[in-house]
Design a protein around this motif. Structure first.
Motif, short mmCIF file in Angstrom:
data_model
loop_
_atom_site.label_atom_id
_atom_site.label_comp_id
_atom_site.label_asym_id
_atom_site.label_seq_id
_atom_site.Cartn_x
_atom_site.Cartn_y
_atom_site.Cartn_z
N UNK A 105 0.85 -1.19 0.00
CA UNK A 105 0.00 0.00 0.00
C UNK A 105 0.88 1.24 0.00
N UNK A 106 0.52 2.21 -0.79
CA UNK A 106 1.24 3.48 -0.83
C UNK A 106 0.46 4.54 -0.07
N UNK A 107 1.17 5.48 0.51
CA UNK A 107 0.51 6.61 1.17
C UNK A 107 -0.07 7.54 0.12
N UNK A 108 -1.13 8.21 0.50
CA UNK A 108 -1.71 9.22 -0.39
C UNK A 108 -3.16 8.96 -0.68
N UNK A 109 -3.76 9.89 -1.40
CA UNK A 109 -5.16 9.80 -1.78
C UNK A 109 -5.34 10.27 -3.22
N UNK A 110 -6.30 9.69 -3.94
CA UNK A 110 -6.57 10.12 -5.32
C UNK A 110 -7.54 11.29 -5.32
N UNK A 111 -7.63 11.96 -6.47
CA UNK A 111 -8.58 13.06 -6.66
C UNK A 111 -9.52 12.66 -7.80
N UNK A 112 -10.64 12.01 -7.49
CA UNK A 112 -11.52 11.47 -8.53
C UNK A 112 -12.20 12.56 -9.35
N UNK A 118 -9.36 18.07 -1.61
CA UNK A 118 -9.47 18.25 -0.16
C UNK A 118 -9.16 19.70 0.21
N UNK A 119 -9.74 20.16 1.28
CA UNK A 119 -9.66 21.59 1.63
C UNK A 119 -8.22 22.08 1.75
N UNK A 120 -7.32 21.22 2.26
CA UNK A 120 -5.94 21.67 2.47
C UNK A 120 -5.20 21.95 1.17
N UNK A 121 -5.75 21.49 0.03
CA UNK A 121 -5.10 21.71 -1.26
C UNK A 121 -5.82 22.77 -2.10
N UNK A 122 -6.76 23.48 -1.51
CA UNK A 122 -7.54 24.43 -2.30
C UNK A 122 -6.89 25.81 -2.33
N UNK A 123 -5.71 25.86 -2.90
CA UNK A 123 -5.03 27.14 -3.11
C UNK A 123 -4.27 27.05 -4.43
N UNK A 124 -3.95 28.18 -5.04
CA UNK A 124 -3.32 28.15 -6.37
C UNK A 124 -2.02 27.36 -6.42
N UNK A 125 -1.18 27.48 -5.39
CA UNK A 125 0.10 26.77 -5.41
C UNK A 125 -0.09 25.26 -5.42
N UNK A 126 -1.04 24.78 -4.62
CA UNK A 126 -1.29 23.34 -4.56
C UNK A 126 -1.84 22.84 -5.89
N UNK A 127 -2.79 23.58 -6.48
CA UNK A 127 -3.36 23.16 -7.76
C UNK A 127 -2.30 23.15 -8.85
N UNK A 128 -1.42 24.14 -8.82
CA UNK A 128 -0.35 24.18 -9.83
C UNK A 128 0.59 22.98 -9.65
N UNK A 213 -1.93 8.99 -6.62
CA UNK A 213 -1.97 9.25 -5.19
C UNK A 213 -1.13 10.46 -4.86
N UNK A 214 -1.65 11.30 -3.97
CA UNK A 214 -0.93 12.49 -3.51
C UNK A 214 -0.94 12.52 -1.99
N UNK A 215 0.19 12.94 -1.42
CA UNK A 215 0.25 13.18 0.02
C UNK A 215 0.60 14.64 0.25
N UNK A 216 0.26 15.15 1.41
CA UNK A 216 0.63 16.51 1.77
C UNK A 216 1.94 16.51 2.54
N UNK A 217 2.86 17.38 2.17
CA UNK A 217 4.12 17.51 2.89
C UNK A 217 3.92 18.41 4.10
N UNK A 218 4.98 18.59 4.88
CA UNK A 218 4.86 19.38 6.10
C UNK A 218 4.42 20.81 5.82
N UNK A 219 4.78 21.35 4.66
CA UNK A 219 4.38 22.71 4.34
C UNK A 219 3.04 22.77 3.60
N UNK A 220 2.32 21.62 3.55
CA UNK A 220 0.99 21.61 2.96
C UNK A 220 0.97 21.41 1.46
N UNK A 221 2.14 21.21 0.83
CA UNK A 221 2.17 21.02 -0.61
C UNK A 221 1.94 19.57 -0.96
#
Length: 368
Positions: A105-112, A118-128, A213-221
Motif C-alpha cells: 500500500x502506498x501513502x496518499x489519496x486520489x482526486x476522482x 481536499x480543503x488543504x489543497x484548495x489554493x493556487x500553489x497546490x493546484x499548480x 496518489x498524492x500526500x501533503x508535505x509538512x508545508x501543505x504542498x
C-alpha cells in the motif's frame, strides 16, 4: 465469483495471507467494490497491503488480464515511476478472494473526477503543483524504454484503439437499443483522420488524478506518491494518452456544446439524475479543481510535456476528439453491462454530452 463483496470471506483470507506473508494479518477492509474489489490489508508488523480482484468487464477488451497487470507492475518496479510493489499473484479460484494480486500500500489519496480537492489543497500553489507533477509523471512513463514490456503488453496503435471503441459502441447499441448518432458521426470523422506512423511508448491507459496518489508535505504542498490501476496498460501512441489526460483540464476556450444543443439535451433529460453531473461538467469540466486559479491550462500542460519528452503534440484535434469518443464508448459499455445484468442504463445524458463536445472539435473547434 459474484460481482460484490457479499462472497468475501474475510476470516479465510486473513488465514491464507498470514501464511503467505509469514505474519499475522490483523485486519481486512473493503475500500471499493466496483469494477474491482479492493481490500486494504493490515498486519501485526504494521505493514500494509492492497488486494485487487476484478469484478466485471475484465473480458470486455477494455482491460488486460490480471496476470498481465501484475507482470507490468513487476517491470515498473525498477523504474522511476512510483507504483505499488507487487507482492503476490494468485490465480487459484479455491483461494479466498482469488484470483487476485497483492501489492504494498502506498501513502496518499486520489482526486476522482467530479470532485473538488481536499480543503488543504484548495489554493493556487497546490493546484499548480498537482498539475505539474501529474504531467511530469505522464512524460516519465512515456519516456521509459519499451523493451522490458514487449513480452507482456500488446501494441495498440490509434487505429486499433479506434476500432475497439467502435466495436464497444456497436455492442452497446445492440444491447441497450440506443443508436448514438452523434457519436457515430464523430467515429466516422476519426476513422478518416488517424495520424500516420505514431511513436510507440508504454501507456497507462487511464491516466488521470483519480488513478494517482498524492500526500501533503509538512508545508501543505501535495506530492505525487503513486500511479495505480495498470489494468489498461499497453504499448501505444503516447499522444493518444496525452489527449486523454487533457480531458480533465481546461483550455483557453473549451469546445463545449453550443447553447441550443445543450438546451436540447436539458429538454430531453429534464429529470435524469445524470444531468446533475452533466451540468457540473458543462460549467467546471470533468475535474472541477482544474478550472480554478493556479491549475495549468491545456496549452501549458502540452508545453511542459513537450519540454520533458521532446515530442510535438501535432494532430491535437484528432487526439482530444478521439479521447472524448473513447471515454463516451466506455460509459456506453458500462450501460451495456447494466442492461445485460437487468438494470436500466444511467449514463445517456453524459454520453450524449461527450458526443456533442467531440462533435465541436471535429467541426473545427480548438481543443486547447
Amino acid at each position: 465469483m459474484s460481482d460484490t463483496a457479499t462472497d468475501f470471506d474475510a476470516d479465510a483470507l486473513r488465514s491464507y495471507l498470514s501464511s503467505v506473508l509469514e505474519t499475522t494479518v490483523t485486519d481486512t477492509e473493503v475500500v471499493s467494490d466496483g469494477l474491482n474489489l479492493v481490500v486494504a490489508i493490515s498486519t501485526a508488523d504494521a505493514d500494509r497491503y492492497v488486494l485487487r480482484r476484478p469484478n466485471k468487464l475484465r473480458e470486455s477488451g477494455l482491460f488486460v488480464d490480471l496476470r498481465t497487470e501484475y507482470a507490468t507492475l513487476k517491470r515498473l518496479r525498477d523504474t522511476d515511476v512510483p507504483v505499488p510493489e507487487p507482492v503476490r499473484f494468485c490465480d487459484d479460484e479455491s483461494v479466498p478472494g482469488g484470483p487476485f494480486c497483492l501489492t504494498t500500500a502506498l501513502d496518499g489519496e486520489p482526486f476522482p473526477r467530479g470532485e473538488d480537492l481536499p480543503r488543504r489543497y484548495r489554493d493556487p500553489d497546490a493546484r499548480r503543483r498537482i498539475a505539474q507533477q501529474s504531467v511530469d509523471t505522464l512524460a516519465r512513463i512515456h519516456s521509459l524504454p519499451t523493451e522490458p514490456f514487449e513480452d507482456v503488453l500488446e501494441r495498440r496503435p490509434p487505429r486499433d484503439q479506434l476500432d475497439a471503441a467502435t466495436d464497444r459502441l456497436d455492442e452497446a447499441a445492440r444491447v441497450t437499443g440506443q443508436e448514438f448518432p452523434t457519436l457515430r458521426a464523430v467515429g466516422d470523422w476519426l476513422a478518416e483522420h488517424v495520424p500516420p506512423s505514431p511513436t510507440t511508448s508504454l501507456t497507462h491507459g487511464d491516466f488521470r488524478t483519480g488513478n494517482l496518489l498524492f500526500t501533503g508535505t509538512d508545508d501543505g504542498r501535495p506530492d505525487l506518491t503513486g500511479v495505480l490501476d495498470w489494468e489498461t496498460a499497453a504499448l501505444g501512441d503516447p499522444l493518444a494518452e496525452l489527449g486523454y489526460f487533457l480531458l480533465d483540464w481546461r483550455g483557453a476556450d473549451d469546445p463545449r456544446p453550443a447553447p441550443d444543443a445543450f438546451a436540447d439535451l436539458e429538454a430531453r433529460y429534464p429529470d435524469h439524475d445524470g444531468m446533475t453531473w452533466v451540468r457540473r461538467m458543462h460549467e467546471h469540466g470533468l475535474s472541477p479543481f482544474a478550472a480554478d486559479a493556479g491549475s495549468l491550462g491545456r496549452r501549458e500542460l502540452v508545453a511542459r510535456y513537450e519540454g520533458a519528452t521532446g515530442a510535438r503534440f501535432e494532430h491535437e484535434r484528432f487526439y482530444v476528439a478521439n479521447a472524448t469518443f473513447g471515454l463516451a464508448t466506455v460509459w456506453a459499455d458500462l450501460d451495456r453491462n447494466r442492461v445485460a445484468t437487468g438494470a436500466a442504463p444511467e449514463r445517456e445524458p453524459l454520453i450524449e454530452y461527450l458526443a456533442l463536445v467531440a462533435e465541436r472539435i471535429t467541426n473545427g473547434a480548438s481543443p486547447l
